[in-house]
Structures are given as C-alpha cells and as structure tokens.
Design a protein around this motif. Sequence first.
Motif, PDB file in Angstrom:
ATOM      1  N   GLY A  33     -81.578  59.665 -15.024  1.00 17.48           N
ATOM      2  CA  GLY A  33     -80.639  58.710 -15.594  1.00 17.48           C
ATOM      3  C   GLY A  33     -80.545  58.834 -17.102  1.00 17.48           C
ATOM      4  N   THR A  34     -79.340  58.684 -17.647  1.00 17.91           N
ATOM      5  CA  THR A  34     -79.162  58.765 -19.102  1.00 17.91           C
ATOM      6  C   THR A  34     -79.492  57.447 -19.798  1.00 17.91           C
ATOM      7  N   MET A  35     -79.308  56.316 -19.094  1.00 14.24           N
ATOM      8  CA  MET A  35     -79.595  55.007 -19.694  1.00 14.24           C
ATOM      9  C   MET A  35     -81.077  54.700 -19.577  1.00 14.24           C
ATOM     10  N   GLU A  36     -81.673  54.265 -20.671  1.00 14.33           N
ATOM     11  CA  GLU A  36     -83.105  53.994 -20.689  1.00 14.33           C
ATOM     12  C   GLU A  36     -83.442  52.535 -20.469  1.00 14.33           C
ATOM     13  N   SER A  37     -82.462  51.660 -20.527  1.00 16.66           N
ATOM     14  CA  SER A  37     -82.718  50.231 -20.324  1.00 16.66           C
ATOM     15  C   SER A  37     -81.404  49.545 -19.972  1.00 16.66           C
ATOM     16  N   ALA A  38     -81.506  48.253 -19.637  1.00 16.31           N
ATOM     17  CA  ALA A  38     -80.318  47.480 -19.294  1.00 16.31           C
ATOM     18  C   ALA A  38     -79.343  47.464 -20.460  1.00 16.31           C
ATOM     19  N   THR A  39     -78.058  47.527 -20.145  1.00 16.39           N
ATOM     20  CA  THR A  39     -77.048  47.468 -21.201  1.00 16.39           C
ATOM     21  C   THR A  39     -76.902  46.034 -21.689  1.00 16.39           C
ATOM     22  N   THR A  40     -76.538  45.886 -22.928  1.00 18.70           N
ATOM     23  CA  THR A  40     -76.369  44.560 -23.526  1.00 18.70           C
ATOM     24  C   THR A  40     -74.959  44.449 -24.083  1.00 18.70           C
ATOM     25  N   VAL A  41     -74.119  43.721 -23.365  1.00 22.40           N
ATOM     26  CA  VAL A  41     -72.748  43.532 -23.836  1.00 22.40           C
ATOM     27  C   VAL A  41     -72.720  42.542 -24.993  1.00 22.40           C
ATOM     28  N   GLY A  42     -73.533  41.496 -24.882  1.00 23.67           N
ATOM     29  CA  GLY A  42     -73.604  40.519 -25.960  1.00 23.67           C
ATOM     30  C   GLY A  42     -72.483  39.493 -25.896  1.00 23.67           C
ATOM     31  N   GLU A  43     -72.545  38.548 -26.807  1.00 23.36           N
ATOM     32  CA  GLU A  43     -71.539  37.492 -26.865  1.00 23.36           C
ATOM     33  C   GLU A  43     -70.279  38.003 -27.546  1.00 23.36           C
ATOM     34  N   ALA A  44     -69.171  37.441 -27.158  1.00 25.40           N
ATOM     35  CA  ALA A  44     -67.891  37.835 -27.742  1.00 25.40           C
ATOM     36  C   ALA A  44     -67.875  37.567 -29.246  1.00 25.40           C
ATOM     37  N   PRO A  45     -67.092  38.362 -29.995  1.00 27.85           N
ATOM     38  CA  PRO A  45     -66.949  38.101 -31.436  1.00 27.85           C
ATOM     39  C   PRO A  45     -66.416  36.688 -31.687  1.00 27.85           C
ATOM     40  N   GLN A  46     -66.736  36.153 -32.839  1.00 25.77           N
ATOM     41  CA  GLN A  46     -66.321  34.785 -33.159  1.00 25.77           C
ATOM     42  C   GLN A  46     -64.807  34.641 -33.116  1.00 25.77           C
ATOM     43  N   ALA A  47     -64.087  35.676 -33.511  1.00 26.28           N
ATOM     44  CA  ALA A  47     -62.618  35.598 -33.487  1.00 26.28           C
ATOM     45  C   ALA A  47     -62.095  35.392 -32.070  1.00 26.28           C
ATOM     46  N   VAL A  48     -62.767  36.001 -31.088  1.00 34.95           N
ATOM     47  CA  VAL A  48     -62.372  35.821 -29.689  1.00 34.95           C
ATOM     48  C   VAL A  48     -62.700  34.409 -29.220  1.00 34.95           C
ATOM     49  N   LEU A  49     -63.885  33.936 -29.568  1.00 38.39           N
ATOM     50  CA  LEU A  49     -64.270  32.566 -29.203  1.00 38.39           C
ATOM     51  C   LEU A  49     -63.282  31.550 -29.774  1.00 38.39           C
ATOM     52  N   ASP A  50     -62.885  31.770 -31.015  1.00 43.56           N
ATOM     53  CA  ASP A  50     -61.936  30.849 -31.650  1.00 43.56           C
ATOM     54  C   ASP A  50     -60.571  30.924 -30.976  1.00 43.56           C
ATOM     55  N   ALA A  51     -60.117  32.138 -30.678  1.00 48.67           N
ATOM     56  CA  ALA A  51     -58.793  32.311 -30.081  1.00 48.67           C
ATOM     57  C   ALA A  51     -58.702  31.706 -28.687  1.00 48.67           C
ATOM     58  N   MET A  52     -59.843  31.630 -27.983  1.00 52.07           N
ATOM     59  CA  MET A  52     -59.824  31.166 -26.595  1.00 52.07           C
ATOM     60  C   MET A  52     -60.326  29.743 -26.422  1.00 52.07           C
ATOM     61  N   LYS A  53     -60.525  29.036 -27.546  1.00 52.29           N
ATOM     62  CA  LYS A  53     -60.908  27.624 -27.429  1.00 52.29           C
ATOM     63  C   LYS A  53     -59.816  26.829 -26.714  1.00 52.29           C
ATOM     64  N   ARG A  54     -58.585  27.263 -26.943  1.00 50.41           N
ATOM     65  CA  ARG A  54     -57.441  26.645 -26.275  1.00 50.41           C
ATOM     66  C   ARG A  54     -56.565  27.783 -25.761  1.00 50.41           C
ATOM     67  N   VAL A  55     -56.539  27.936 -24.430  1.00 52.52           N
ATOM     68  CA  VAL A  55     -55.840  29.077 -23.841  1.00 52.52           C
ATOM     69  C   VAL A  55     -54.341  28.891 -23.918  1.00 52.52           C
ATOM     70  N   ASN A  56     -53.677  29.856 -24.519  1.00 53.15           N
ATOM     71  CA  ASN A  56     -52.221  29.885 -24.575  1.00 53.15           C
ATOM     72  C   ASN A  56     -51.803  31.297 -24.179  1.00 53.15           C
ATOM     73  N   LEU A  57     -51.329  31.467 -22.956  1.00 52.53           N
ATOM     74  CA  LEU A  57     -51.045  32.798 -22.414  1.00 52.53           C
ATOM     75  C   LEU A  57     -49.750  33.356 -23.003  1.00 52.53           C
ATOM     76  N   ASP A  58     -49.860  33.830 -24.235  1.00 55.52           N
ATOM     77  CA  ASP A  58     -48.713  34.382 -24.941  1.00 55.52           C
ATOM     78  C   ASP A  58     -48.787  35.910 -24.968  1.00 55.52           C
ATOM     79  N   GLU A  59     -48.112  36.525 -25.926  1.00 52.59           N
ATOM     80  CA  GLU A  59     -48.033  37.988 -25.978  1.00 52.59           C
ATOM     81  C   GLU A  59     -49.364  38.649 -26.316  1.00 52.59           C
ATOM     82  N   ARG A  60     -50.354  37.886 -26.692  1.00 53.72           N
ATOM     83  CA  ARG A  60     -51.672  38.471 -26.972  1.00 53.72           C
ATOM     84  C   ARG A  60     -52.397  38.883 -25.689  1.00 53.72           C
ATOM     85  N   TYR A  61     -51.937  38.386 -24.566  1.00 54.02           N
ATOM     86  CA  TYR A  61     -52.601  38.627 -23.290  1.00 54.02           C
ATOM     87  C   TYR A  61     -51.832  39.627 -22.435  1.00 54.02           C
ATOM     88  N   GLU A  62     -52.593  40.403 -21.640  1.00 50.54           N
ATOM     89  CA  GLU A  62     -52.014  41.326 -20.670  1.00 50.54           C
ATOM     90  C   GLU A  62     -52.319  40.830 -19.261  1.00 50.54           C
TER      91      GLU A  62
END
Length: 266
Positions: A33-62
């Motif tokens: 195996g090439t991976m030596e340990s569990a992968t760590t995705v981590g918490e989303a960037p603060q800009a993402v957390l801020d943008a998704m505090k109130r969901v508005n499904l506009d052109e930013r979303y696919e």
Amino acid sequence: MKQMKQWLMVAAVVALCGTMTGCKGNAERPVNGTMESATTVGEAPQAVLDAMKRVNLDERYETLMDDKTNGVAVYSLLNCSDTVSSEGYGMVVARGDVTTALPSIRHGRMPRARYDAATGDLWILGSDMEGTGVNVERPYLLRFGDDGYATVVTSIDPYKMQQALCEALTYTIDGQDITLMAQGKPLTTVTNTMQDMGGFMDDAIYIGEQIAYGIEGPLTVQVTPGVNFVVGKILHYDDMPTISATVKLNDDGSFTLSDFMAEGAK
C-alpha cells in the motif's frame, strides 16, 4: 569436513539469491500500500463554513443529482464567491423543502450521488486525494430522519480500504508476466511491456494511488495496481487491469469484500 562443505554450499546459494531477484521464482506475494496512515480531510475552510451558514442554492452550486420522483437532490459548492474557491468542500442535500448543509464533505472534482428509495440510502462519492495519477475517493452513506434532514451514517476511509485490499490481493511474477489473485484465486495475467525500467523491484505491485467506487447498483470498489521498477519509485499503470469487488458496508463503518473481478488494462 563433509558438514562444512554442505554449509558452504548453502551459504553460496543464499549469497547468490541475495543478488538475484529470480531466486524468488514466481512465489506468491502480497501487494503493498502507498498510504501509510488514515487520510485526514479535515474541517472545511472558514469561507465554506461562512457561505453555508444559510443555504441559498444559487449559481455557486452544481446539481449532482435531482431525483424528482423521490424529491431528493444533491448539490456541491463550487465557489464561496466570485473570488473565493470552495477548495473542493461543501455539499447540500435537499429533501422536499428541507435542506441539510454538509460543509465538511470534500466533494473534489468528480463527485457523484445516488438515492436508493427501496433502502432509504443516499450515497455520495467525494474525494480525499486527487492529482496527476492520483484519484482516491471516499463513499459516504447518508439517511434521512423523520424531520427530513440528512445525516452521515458512515464513510470508508481510503486507508482502511487499502489495507483490506492488501490482505485480499496477491501476485506472482514469471518473467514479464504478472498474475494477480484475490483471496487466493487467480484473477488475470498481464504482460509487462516496459523494457527500459531495469526490471521489477522485489516489492513490485502497489495499490493506494487509485481507489474509486461505483454506486450505480450495489457499492463496488475499483482499484488499479501500479508496478514499481528498479529505476525509481514511481508507479506505472499502463499494462495493469482494474480490479473491482462488491463492498458490504455496515452502519458501524466495518465492511467486507467479495466477488472480485479484473477488467482490461488501464
């Protein structure tokens, strides 16, 4: 004296085998195996957390999935604003008028989703790692509560999948022929066509850089092994097949693999 001669003969054979990989013959070996340990995705960037505090499904979303029959849809956040990227984070699940923000799911570049109305399972495929020659996906299993909100039940860490595949997959090498096996049964034999790489390393077959999934029916994992040559530790995939297996995923995150198959060469 006779015992001394016998010992010297054995020592000579051992020394010779130390300089020739051919002494291993076509012995069965486990993949690495090439991976030596569990992968760590981590918490989303603060800009993402801020943008998704109130969901508005506009052109930013696919839109990834829109199951109108069952009233379930899945969206990925592409950009937090005109100038700020989502860095591959942020998913929204909608059921009827209820939306669930999932900012810390990393969707990556090629996310997919499918809703199974018979079981109530919602599958989302995100990405833990991607790049040149690298594509490592993570499947998420979600379900809806009575209030309509979605909850992540579990996911499969790529490292755990890699390790499970390393336990199941073995190989032999005979000249330029590589035979791949799963759970002790032969899957396929491929012939190496790369003649300027100086031969195979002792640990010749690796997995972990390319782990993908299928969610069109039962959950399947697809892994492409790479070949390691003596000229440098860079995996090559040109002659290698993709190995797939059915995954039975339990709610506690444990899983089993079955029905291994090999298809073509990458």
